[in-house]
Scaffold this active site. Structure first.
Site, PDB file in Angstrom:
ATOM      1  N   TYR A 135     -15.200   6.504  -0.284  1.00 19.03           N
ATOM      2  CA  TYR A 135     -16.484   6.080   0.271  1.00 19.03           C
ATOM      3  C   TYR A 135     -17.243   7.203   0.963  1.00 19.03           C
ATOM      4  CZ  TYR A 135     -15.711   1.091  -0.591  1.00 19.03           C
ATOM      5  OH  TYR A 135     -15.542  -0.126  -1.173  1.00 19.03           O
ATOM      6  N   LYS A 187      -0.538   5.020  -3.220  1.00 19.26           N
ATOM      7  CA  LYS A 187      -0.234   5.321  -4.625  1.00 19.26           C
ATOM      8  C   LYS A 187       0.376   6.719  -4.641  1.00 19.26           C
ATOM      9  CE  LYS A 187      -0.495   4.193  -9.023  1.00 19.26           C
ATOM     10  NZ  LYS A 187       0.146   3.016  -9.631  1.00 19.26           N
ATOM     11  N   ASP A 220      -0.851  -1.193  -6.745  1.00 19.34           N
ATOM     12  CA  ASP A 220      -0.724  -2.166  -7.848  1.00 19.34           C
ATOM     13  C   ASP A 220       0.370  -3.180  -7.529  1.00 19.34           C
ATOM     14  OD1 ASP A 220       1.053  -0.032  -8.046  1.00 19.34           O
ATOM     15  OD2 ASP A 220       0.930   0.138 -10.222  1.00 19.34           O
ATOM     16  N   ASP A 244     -10.662  -2.195   0.162  1.00 14.02           N
ATOM     17  CA  ASP A 244     -11.763  -3.001  -0.367  1.00 14.02           C
ATOM     18  C   ASP A 244     -11.233  -3.963  -1.423  1.00 14.02           C
ATOM     19  OD1 ASP A 244     -14.477  -3.766  -0.926  1.00 14.02           O
ATOM     20  OD2 ASP A 244     -14.334  -2.548  -2.748  1.00 14.02           O
ATOM     21  N   ASP A 248     -10.433  -8.446  -1.212  1.00 15.02           N
ATOM     22  CA  ASP A 248     -11.045  -9.504  -2.030  1.00 15.02           C
ATOM     23  C   ASP A 248      -9.946 -10.395  -2.606  1.00 15.02           C
ATOM     24  OD1 ASP A 248     -13.677  -8.690  -1.567  1.00 15.02           O
ATOM     25  OD2 ASP A 248     -14.240  -8.879  -3.684  1.00 15.02           O
TER      26      ASP A 248
HETATM   27  C1  IPM Z   1     -17.043  -4.882   1.602  1.00 20.43           C
HETATM   28  C2  IPM Z   1     -18.099  -4.692   0.552  1.00 20.43           C
HETATM   29  C3  IPM Z   1     -18.705  -3.309   0.704  1.00 20.43           C
HETATM   30  C4  IPM Z   1     -17.581  -2.308   0.505  1.00 20.43           C
HETATM   31  C5  IPM Z   1     -19.877  -3.005  -0.233  1.00 20.43           C
HETATM   32  C6  IPM Z   1     -20.969  -4.037  -0.107  1.00 20.43           C
HETATM   33  C7  IPM Z   1     -20.426  -1.611  -0.011  1.00 20.43           C
HETATM   34  O1  IPM Z   1     -17.582  -4.902  -0.711  1.00 20.43           O
HETATM   35  O2  IPM Z   1     -17.404  -4.923   2.799  1.00 20.43           O
HETATM   36  O3  IPM Z   1     -15.873  -4.995   1.259  1.00 20.43           O
HETATM   37  O4  IPM Z   1     -17.295  -1.897  -0.630  1.00 20.43           O
HETATM   38  O5  IPM Z   1     -16.981  -1.915   1.492  1.00 20.43           O
HETATM   39 MN    MN Z   2     -15.516  -5.422  -0.725  1.00 23.68          MN
END
Ligand code: IPM
Ligand code: MN
Length: 358
Positions: A135, A187, A220, A244, A248
């Protein structure tokens, strides 16, 4: 008295933040603190109206607050990347919000897609490094647009950046006092520079925390275990990109984006709390979005401000709404409108009624 900067943002962000503030105000009445909010208009609509993403001076202004509550940023008419980089990532970098703290907790009554797994199995926290790695934005093009073009994007990992994140994770794991196990997710078999540094720092710092069990999993394999045996995890520490991705996955196993909250934390400065999900523009203005993620983010904010009891009260109230009321975590399928969910949770907070009180 806490001064809170509120950035409602785009799409369903304002509706979510409105309910979160309703609940925080209810908590303020019960737990005896005061709140002053200042709203900032930043987001996609503001950018389309004014051409301004984050105006000069905004970051310094935000720095003066006790905390920031963010709804969601993202607009279908704005090219991807502009708002993400110009607002969210810029705030993370410039306010040095170096930890992204994301609890993954399945509450009773909430459905998980994992067969045979329940609330006793899904209760972990991801400590994601939030200012470096892929990032950082270093790299570039060579011969762009030609058949010979090259694109390079580098992962930046500084000793200081890695160490402060890992130290935060050990401290957090100790304070959480649950399984007292910290898993480094990396990793090391392929990213032999970046995760060599992470691994060395992990064990070096870890020797100062003999009460915490050190564990390692490749990213992974982490994805595999989060689905197959999520109960193995207590706290996971990882870099920005892996964090990130696995959060999710974490949000899905805890019941979806409707209930996943996180904090962007600078332990020595102002921190920013947000629902993990996006602005969901297709549901905007319909009073159907699930506000629980934003409510829980506001709870994390109060915890961070030192209002541990109020934070616990909010979590208990959310748990009660999950157990007794909401039919689903999905937008439009809760069995209640957005504002009704806010009313319910605020009511449970105000009555001081936890899960066992009703
Ligand atoms: C998160 C989001 C952000 C990230 C995006 C919107 C830049 O996915 O907060 O996880 O990748 O960090
Ligand atoms: Mn995210």
């Amino acid at each position: 008295m806490y001064r809170i900067a509120v950035i409602p943002g785009d799409g369903t962000g304002p509706e979510q933040v409105g309910e979160a503030l309703k609940v925080v105000r209810a908590a303020a009445g019960v737990y005896g603190f005061k709140l002053e909010t200042v709203t900032f208009p930043f987001g996609g609509q503001h950018y389309l109206n004014t051409g301004e993403v984050l105006p000069a001076g905004a970051v310094d202004e935000l720095r003066q607050f006790d905390a920031i509550l963010l709804g969601a940023i993202g607009h279908p008419e704005v090219k991807p990347g502009i708002l993400e980089q110009g607002i969210l990532l810029r705030l993370r970098f410039e306010l040095d919000l170096y930890v992204n703290l994301r609890p993954v907790k399945l509450y009773p009554g909430v459905e998980t897609p994992l067969k045979d797994k329940g609330p006793e199995d899904i209760d972990l926290v991801v400590v994601r490094e939030n200012t470096e790695g892929l990032y950082a934005g270093t790299g570039g093009f060579l011969r762009k647009g030609t058949p010979d073009e090259v694109a390079v994007q580098e992962s930046i990992n500084t000793r200081q950046g890695v160490e402060r994140c890992i130290r935060y994770a050990f401290e957090y794991c100790r304070r959480r006092d649950r399984r007292k196990k910290l898993t480094l997710c990396g990793k090391t078999n392929v990213l032999t520079y970046a995760f060599d540094l992470w691994e060395r720092v992990f064990h070096e710092v870890g020797r100062e925390y003999p009460d915490i069990t050190r564990d390692y999993a490749h990213v992974d394999a982490t994805c595999m275990w989060m689905v197959k045996n999520p109960e193995w995890f207590d706290v996971i520490v990882t870099d920005n990109m892996f964090g990130d991705i696995i959060t999710d996955l974490g949000a899905m196993i805890q019941g979806g984006m409707g209930i996943a909250a996180g904090g962007n934390i600078n332990p020595a400065g102002v921190s920013m709390f947000e629902p993990i999900g996006g602005s969901a523009p297709k549901y905007a203005g319909q009073n159907v979005i699930n506000p629980l993620a934003a409510i829980l983010a506001a709870g994390m904010m109060l915890d961070h401000l030192g209002e541990a009891q109020a934070a616990a009260g909010i979590e208990q109230a959310v748990m009660r709404a999950c157990r007794e009321n909401l039919k689903s975590m999905a937008a439009g399928r809760m069995g209640y409108s957005t504002s009704q969910v806010g009313d319910l949770v605020a009511g449970y907070v105000a009555s001081g009624a936890g899960p066992d009180a009703g």
